[in-house]
Design a protein around this motif. Structure first.
Motif, mmCIF file in Angstrom:
data_model
loop_
_atom_site.group_PDB
_atom_site.id
_atom_site.type_symbol
_atom_site.label_atom_id
_atom_site.label_comp_id
_atom_site.label_asym_id
_atom_site.label_seq_id
_atom_site.Cartn_x
_atom_site.Cartn_y
_atom_site.Cartn_z
ATOM 1 N N LEU A 213 0.557 -1.509 0.067
ATOM 2 C CA LEU A 213 -0.002 0.367 0.279
ATOM 3 C C LEU A 213 0.808 0.757 -0.336
ATOM 4 O O LEU A 213 0.511 2.308 -0.272
ATOM 5 N N GLY A 214 1.915 1.362 0.789
ATOM 6 C CA GLY A 214 3.084 2.113 0.325
ATOM 7 C C GLY A 214 3.886 2.422 -0.425
ATOM 8 O O GLY A 214 4.913 3.370 -0.575
ATOM 9 N N VAL B 51 -9.117 5.489 5.958
ATOM 10 C CA VAL B 51 -9.865 7.124 6.477
ATOM 11 C C VAL B 51 -10.334 8.559 5.993
ATOM 12 O O VAL B 51 -10.618 9.127 6.085
ATOM 13 N N ASP B 52 -9.193 8.399 5.169
ATOM 14 C CA ASP B 52 -9.056 9.947 4.438
ATOM 15 C C ASP B 52 -9.176 9.088 2.680
ATOM 16 O O ASP B 52 -9.473 8.145 2.483
ATOM 17 N N ASN B 53 -10.253 10.333 2.137
ATOM 18 C CA ASN B 53 -9.827 9.951 0.652
ATOM 19 C C ASN B 53 -8.799 10.376 -0.459
ATOM 20 O O ASN B 53 -8.714 11.215 -0.540
ATOM 21 N N PRO B 54 -8.143 9.668 -0.770
ATOM 22 C CA PRO B 54 -6.975 9.855 -1.897
ATOM 23 C C PRO B 54 -7.512 10.113 -3.174
ATOM 24 O O PRO B 54 -6.533 11.031 -3.438
ATOM 25 N N LEU B 55 -8.623 10.004 -3.121
ATOM 26 C CA LEU B 55 -8.928 10.272 -5.065
ATOM 27 C C LEU B 55 -9.920 11.776 -4.653
ATOM 28 O O LEU B 55 -10.406 12.244 -5.356
ATOM 29 N N PHE B 56 -9.851 12.663 -3.441
ATOM 30 C CA PHE B 56 -10.662 13.407 -3.682
ATOM 31 C C PHE B 56 -9.892 14.779 -4.284
ATOM 32 O O PHE B 56 -8.905 15.371 -4.573
ATOM 33 N N GLU C 122 -2.444 14.225 -6.996
ATOM 34 C CA GLU C 122 -1.875 12.948 -7.448
ATOM 35 C C GLU C 122 -1.406 11.909 -7.115
ATOM 36 O O GLU C 122 -1.425 10.759 -7.236
ATOM 37 N N ASN C 123 -0.907 12.133 -5.644
ATOM 38 C CA ASN C 123 -0.098 11.013 -4.644
ATOM 39 C C ASN C 123 -1.242 10.414 -4.364
ATOM 40 O O ASN C 123 -1.017 9.123 -3.932
ATOM 41 N N GLY C 124 -2.387 10.905 -4.270
ATOM 42 C CA GLY C 124 -3.644 10.096 -3.615
ATOM 43 C C GLY C 124 -4.260 8.945 -5.016
ATOM 44 O O GLY C 124 -4.168 7.522 -4.842
ATOM 45 N N ASN C 125 -3.873 9.847 -5.866
ATOM 46 C CA ASN C 125 -4.007 8.352 -6.998
ATOM 47 C C ASN C 125 -3.273 7.650 -6.905
ATOM 48 O O ASN C 125 -3.481 6.024 -7.761
ATOM 49 N N LEU C 126 -1.964 7.629 -7.175
ATOM 50 C CA LEU C 126 -0.803 6.564 -6.717
ATOM 51 C C LEU C 126 -1.537 5.728 -5.541
ATOM 52 O O LEU C 126 -0.983 4.334 -5.444
ATOM 53 N N LEU C 127 -1.517 6.148 -4.461
ATOM 54 C CA LEU C 127 -2.086 5.102 -3.382
ATOM 55 C C LEU C 127 -3.244 4.259 -3.935
ATOM 56 O O LEU C 127 -3.549 3.093 -3.669
ATOM 57 N N PHE C 128 -4.456 5.065 -4.130
ATOM 58 C CA PHE C 128 -5.384 3.822 -4.669
ATOM 59 C C PHE C 128 -5.049 3.188 -5.635
ATOM 60 O O PHE C 128 -5.552 1.955 -5.411
ATOM 61 N N SER C 129 -4.361 3.400 -6.151
ATOM 62 C CA SER C 129 -3.546 2.322 -8.186
ATOM 63 C C SER C 129 -3.258 1.365 -6.146
ATOM 64 O O SER C 129 -3.049 0.214 -7.439
ATOM 65 N N ASN C 130 -2.516 1.970 -5.823
ATOM 66 C CA ASN C 130 -1.391 0.423 -4.825
ATOM 67 C C ASN C 130 -2.902 -0.706 -3.789
ATOM 68 O O ASN C 130 -1.982 -0.989 -4.372
ATOM 69 N N ALA C 131 -3.456 0.355 -3.561
ATOM 70 C CA ALA C 131 -4.527 -0.775 -2.978
ATOM 71 C C ALA C 131 -5.144 -1.454 -3.831
ATOM 72 O O ALA C 131 -5.801 -3.007 -3.645
ATOM 73 N N LEU C 132 -5.473 -0.837 -5.418
ATOM 74 C CA LEU C 132 -6.496 -1.586 -6.312
ATOM 75 C C LEU C 132 -6.144 -2.891 -6.889
ATOM 76 O O LEU C 132 -6.447 -3.593 -7.259
ATOM 77 N N PHE C 133 -4.140 -2.769 -7.482
ATOM 78 C CA PHE C 133 -3.249 -3.066 -8.111
ATOM 79 C C PHE C 133 -2.370 -4.448 -6.965
ATOM 80 O O PHE C 133 -2.009 -5.143 -7.323
#
Length: 833
Positions: free
Chosen positions: A741-742, A809-814, A819-830
């Motif tokens: 995730l990180g 807890v926070d929304n990374p796609l807000f 943009e770093n939130g997009n990467l974080l969500f990509s980690n979670a998804l893939f």
């Protein structure tokens, strides 16, 4: 001959006059019912065909295929000279290289209507405003237009407007129902406020994530208006709002801009007083967050303004709390009067506006307002995405072409640091036409004059992109170039594997395409080194041996990797350092089969952010199912369930279904309010307090506030409530870069926190990203909440059976711009497998 030409001209004018119709004459039910969008466009086509005071400027297409249109309205002579007027206007502020033929200076006024689709009186009034401006019988407007070019965008959100209007036509009959309980006042999910993807376009002006905004801002930056009015509706029991705005107002707003707010407020008040219409000023609507339809123009030199008419949920007519009935026609009339007054005031203040606008750009370059004069962004995978954002905003930048030691404010460290600037690092100077906007977007700290802000209070781009960046107090003389120079591809004799660095949205999109084409992919979980290639945790490897069944493997990979210029070919699986490609250091990834829930109870905007990410950011399939149909879904068809922020009312049976899905090996990504489904439930580690001591410590913080005097006026009580709130601030987090995730986050993550939800570090879960004891933050956080955040988790992963749940807890796609939130969500998804 002269008599013939005069007669012909008189005949033409009379003919056009006879043909020109008002909206009420052209549309069968204008003012009584919302206009269908095709009729709306037809009316503007009618104006263009029958008046030489208006020209059509199409500028784009929505996601649903509707046209985006602007209209130039002025005298025929001005319209003939439009290109020269535009050129000279841009030249005066340094955004054009040369002047055109001499033309008299004109005031450029841009009127924007209906950025929120379910605020229909805005678009409806646009027709009336346009008509009155071109109406030959309206002598006043003709005098104004001698000095004014009006750019009228009648509907910024056609998809939302059409969605709302089509629904309203469907649920209404011949009789008016003015009671608030009638269904025409109860708009169903998702409503018409947002665009196709559920985005609020009025928060997207600076970030330009959405197609409508990108296309509109391309035209906006070709004109740079001096006055911009953003036309809205609000709750129907509210009176009309027009400038001056409320505090907080950003420090960079000039005295001249504020003076025009006052002038237009006084002029508009006179018109409303004469009609006995209720209104207010200086309340609620502030000028701080830079991505609104009033603030973005303001930071681009214009006098940006919001106009708000009560009307959301009013349908065709509704009875107000005071017993009067508010009709759609009333709302149109109020907007028409206010908008025409804006044009009138602009014509009256022509000389001041022209002088102040040019001075704004000259002074912002000569005497920048902020603490810093230039910004350095270290080159990495996100730099290209940041460059696109700057280009869309016409912010000038270059790339370093030399190496030098410098000192500047380190955004990540929160202090002055020495650093080395190297070739390909991005250099942004404040010495440019867009000086103010540049400083607003890059300054680490924005001064907030009042904590009662309407929106987020921090947004520094270096933290949003998590790129190592520095702010310098001086403009520097350094050798630069216009583009980055990439090293060439390493030569190879054979293909053993492909290496793809995991460094942003481009990597996530490539991985999505690989999965869609049934390519098997591995992710590194440890660092290793191959000939000329350093592989870091998270980086992708595609082994030829894993894909033996793929015909024309190398040709297929060449096509799929097109546009990802930093990939490399690996000739051998034998490492120089670290694990070999065939070892346990490279985990075979599973292609996600994604289910996203929608419907009433799910926040429309947060749902839309996930949908947009899947559709547009990475182009990966997602199945969307309404909550009411959830019990009918066979979850065996999916391995990933995404729960966007919302208020889920699952039955016990449905919760057990989700439990079984996870235990069998499924993955749930739960965001913000969706965490409530799992909080304090048996079998889950999510709890507010991990220990009795933690609960006691927070209770002491709250108790200190309760011990304060219980007396005070209403305003002080309301401000005390802010102690436990946050409207949007940047909070420093520690990230475990060894956890999937990180991956790619570099050991830290700056989270945009928009809620006061917090959980102490979880037992029985991996607290991958958490707020440390002594954290840095930017923007307003309530005093009590600020004390509670240390030692709380922001993103965690918990195991349940064979599956996992990712708590966000926070929304990374807000709003899509983090943009770093997009990467974080990509980690979670893939990558979290």
């Amino acid at each position: 001959m002269k008599h013939y030409l005069s007669a012909l001209l008189l005949f033409t004018v009379c003919f056009l006059h006879a043909q020109l119709k008002s909206p009420a004459d052209f549309l069968p039910d204008y003012g009584n019912q919302v206009t269908y969008y095709h009729q709306f466009e037809s009316y503007f086509a009618h104006l263009v065909q029958n008046s030489d005071y208006i020209q059509h400027q199409p500028y784009g297409i929505t996601n649903e295929g509707r046209g985006l249109n602007a209209y130039y309205i002025s005298t025929p002579e001005n319209l003939k000279n439009l290109t020269a007027i535009q050129q000279n206007h841009l030249y005066a502020i340094g955004m054009a290289d040369k002047k055109a033929a001499d033309t008299a200076d004109k005031v450029i006024v841009w009127l924007s209507f209906n950025v929120h689709g379910n605020e229909p009186a805005a678009a409806e009034s646009a027709m009336n405003v346009a008509y009155e401006l071109v109406n030959p019988d309206n002598k006043e407007t003709k005098d104004w237009l001698k000095d004014v070019i009006v750019i009228l965008d009648p509907c910024l959100n056609p998809d939302g407007y059409a969605r709302y209007g089509n629904w309203l036509h469907t649920v209404t009959g011949k009789s008016l129902h003015t009671g608030s309980t009638d269904r025409e006042h109860m708009e169903p999910w998702p409503g018409g406020r947002q665009n196709h993807y559920g985005y609020d376009l009025n928060r997207d002006w600076a970030w330009q994530v959405q197609a409508e905004t990108q296309q509109r801002m391309a035209l906006y930056n070709q004109w740079m208006p001096m006055v911009h009015v953003d036309v809205h509706e609000m709750g129907y029991n509210e009176p009309y709002f027009f400038p001056p705005p409320a505090e907080p107002m950003h420090d960079y707003i000039t005295r001249a801009q504020k003076d025009f707010h006052t002038a237009i407020g006084e002029m508009t008040a006179k018109k409303f007083d004469a009609n006995g219409w209720s209104y207010y000023t200086r309340e609620v609507f502030d000028l701080f967050y830079p991505s609104y339809g009033d603030t973005y123009p303001t930071f681009n030199g214009a006098v940006g303004m919001t106009y708000e008419q009560g009307g959301i949920g009013a349908g065709r007519a509704i009875t107000l709390n005071n017993g009067t009935v508010l009709t759609l026609k009333d709302r149109i009339d109020h907007h028409t009067a206010a908008l025409l007054t804006a044009v009138e005031t602009s014509a009256w203040q022509k000389d001041k506006l022209i002088k102040n606008f040019s001075a704004y750009f000259a002074e912002s370059r000569q005497n920048p307002k902020g603490a810093y004069r230039s910004y350095i962004v270290k080159y990495n995978g996100e730099t290209a995405q940041l460059a696109k954002l700057l280009e869309r905003n016409k912010i000038q930048f270059a790339y370093a072409d030399e190496t030098r030691k410098l000192t500047g404010f380190d955004y990540q460290a929160g202090a002055e640091k020495d650093f080395i600037i190297e070739p390909n690092d991005m250099v942004i100077s404040v010495n440019q036409p867009k000086a103010v906007l540049t400083q607003v977007l890059f300054e680490p700290v924005q001064h907030l004059s009042d904590s009662l802000s309407y929106d987020i209070t921090a947004w520094a781009l270096p933290l949003a992109y998590s790129t190592k960046s520095y702010a310098l107090k001086k403009d520097m003389a350094i050798k630069t170039k216009n583009a980055t120079v990439q090293k060439g591809k390493m030569e190879y004799e054979r293909v053993y594997a492909y290496y793809i660095p995991w460094n942003g949205r481009s990597a996530a999109k490539v991985l999505a395409q690989l999965f869609k084409n049934d390519i098997k992919v591995r992710s590194a979980n440890k660092a290793s080194h191959y000939r000329g290639i350093n592989i870091n945790p998270g980086d992708l490897v595609v082994l030829k041996s894993d894909n033996a069944k793929v015909s024309a493997f190398e040709e297929t990979m060449t096509v799929l990797l097109d546009g990802k210029n930093d990939f490399e070919v690996i000739e051998s699986g034998y490492s120089v350092k670290g694990g070999d490609l065939g070892g346990e250091s490279f985990t075979l990834l599973t292609a996600p089969k994604v289910l996203l829930l929608s419907g009433r109870g799910v926040d429309v905007t947060d749902f839309g952010q996930v949908w947009f990410y899947m559709d547009e950011i990475i182009d990966y399939p997602v199945s969307i199912v309404d909550l009411t149909e959830f019990s009918r879904i066979d979850l065996h068809e999916f391995n990933t369930l995404v729960l966007a922020n919302g208020w889920y009312d699952f039955s016990d049976t449905e919760k057990i279904t989700i439990d079984g899905f996870i235990s069998r090996g499924g993955k749930v990504i739960a965001i913000d309010g969706a965490l409530n489904i799992f909080e304090d439930r048996e079998g889950y580690s999510l709890t507010k307090f991990s220990s009795a001591g933690g609960k006691e410590a927070e209770s002491k913080i709250d108790l200190s506030a309760h011990l304060q005097p219980l007396t005070g006026n209403y305003e002080s009580i309301m401000r005390n409530e802010l102690q436990n709130s946050v409207s949007g601030a940047i909070v420093q987090n520690v990230a475990d870069s060894t956890h999937p995730l990180g991956y790619g986050l570099g050991g830290s993550y700056y989270s945009l926190k928009t809620n006061n939800s917090h959980y102490q570090l979880l037992e029985g879960a991996q607290n991958v990203i958490y707020v440390p004891k002594n954290y840095n933050s930017y923007g307003f956080i309530g005093n009590l909440l600020k004390k509670k955040l240390p030692g709380t988790v922001t993103f965690a992963v918990a195991q349940k059976g064979r599956g996992q749940i990712i708590y966000m807890v926070d929304n990374p796609l807000f709003r899509g711009f983090w943009e770093n939130g997009n990467l974080l969500f990509s980690n979670a998804l893939f990558l979290v497998n």
